[in-house]
Design a protein around this motif. Sequence first.
Motif, PDB file in Angstrom:
ATOM      1  N   ALA A 165       7.305   1.730  28.256  1.00  0.00           N
ATOM      2  CA  ALA A 165       6.798   2.965  27.656  1.00  0.00           C
ATOM      3  C   ALA A 165       7.910   3.698  26.906  1.00  0.00           C
ATOM      4  O   ALA A 165       7.686   4.251  25.821  1.00  0.00           O
ATOM      5  N   LEU A 166       9.106   3.704  27.471  1.00  0.00           N
ATOM      6  CA  LEU A 166      10.244   4.357  26.832  1.00  0.00           C
ATOM      7  C   LEU A 166      10.602   3.670  25.517  1.00  0.00           C
ATOM      8  O   LEU A 166      10.872   4.328  24.506  1.00  0.00           O
ATOM      9  N   ALA A 175       8.070   2.034  33.361  1.00  0.00           N
ATOM     10  CA  ALA A 175       8.483   3.137  32.492  1.00  0.00           C
ATOM     11  C   ALA A 175       9.317   2.646  31.318  1.00  0.00           C
ATOM     12  O   ALA A 175       9.253   3.215  30.222  1.00  0.00           O
ATOM     13  N   ALA A 181       5.488  -2.277  23.436  1.00  0.00           N
ATOM     14  CA  ALA A 181       5.476  -1.798  24.826  1.00  0.00           C
ATOM     15  C   ALA A 181       4.587  -2.695  25.687  1.00  0.00           C
ATOM     16  O   ALA A 181       4.942  -3.048  26.820  1.00  0.00           O
ATOM     17  N   THR A 203       3.911  10.445  22.148  1.00  0.00           N
ATOM     18  CA  THR A 203       5.121  10.783  21.387  1.00  0.00           C
ATOM     19  C   THR A 203       4.765  11.473  20.080  1.00  0.00           C
ATOM     20  O   THR A 203       5.381  12.487  19.701  1.00  0.00           O
ATOM     21  N   MET A 227       6.656   8.912  27.176  1.00  0.00           N
ATOM     22  CA  MET A 227       6.735   8.136  28.411  1.00  0.00           C
ATOM     23  C   MET A 227       5.913   8.792  29.518  1.00  0.00           C
ATOM     24  O   MET A 227       5.207   8.117  30.275  1.00  0.00           O
ATOM     25  N   CYS A 242       1.872   5.757  25.154  1.00  0.00           N
ATOM     26  CA  CYS A 242       3.252   6.136  24.841  1.00  0.00           C
ATOM     27  C   CYS A 242       3.390   6.434  23.346  1.00  0.00           C
ATOM     28  O   CYS A 242       4.177   7.294  22.949  1.00  0.00           O
TER      29      CYS A 242
END
Length: 219
Positions: A163-164, A160, A191, A113, A131, A109
């Motif tokens: 990860a977000l 998720a 995370a 990003t 994500m 993640c």
Amino acid sequence: MTSQIFPSDVQQSLDLAGIFVFALSGGLLAVRKNMDIFGICVLAEATALGGGVIRDLVIGATPVAAFSNFGYFVTPLAAALVVFFLHPEVERINRAVQTLDALGLGLFCVTGTAKAHDYGLGAVAAIALGMVTAAGGGVIRDVLAGEIPSLLRWDREIYAVPALVGAALVAALIGANRLTGATGTAAALTAFGLRMLALRYGWRAPRAWHRNGSRTSEE
């Protein structure tokens, strides 16, 4: 480039480790679904590389890393062979596999990003692709296996969401010009920690509420 958070050799090693563990989870699901060696390899490759392939196709980073880096493509095949011959042993250490999977989630993640940002995407889009990098392979795995994706099921611990959170931290660090190896590691560990806490305490995302304000009772 912000996507090169760690030294290249360290980045390569971390990527391969994450890919290997993700591939193990894909191979194990294939065994549970009684697939043959080809099916095990396909699910291992899809789980390990699917999220990164989606990200690279969206941002136009072609040829995608999964196919331009020989190690990335071969590593899931090695994991598939491990599962093919040793799946009972791998199942017995499933807790360790889940822990390593959570580490991979945190790593991907963050790097996903950062790479999306390098290709000109804004913060929101970069977070979304971060994500996807971490969790997209699992969605592809479950769809190929004929299951509702785990991250969409209320009866599975949140996947998720960690990860977000990690991706959002990276976007914030980039915006503040503070993304370094140390801060990127901290975001990945955040995370990872959230995912491990979810596994430990059974954290799940809320389901829909009735219009009168009470939660649904359907299982």
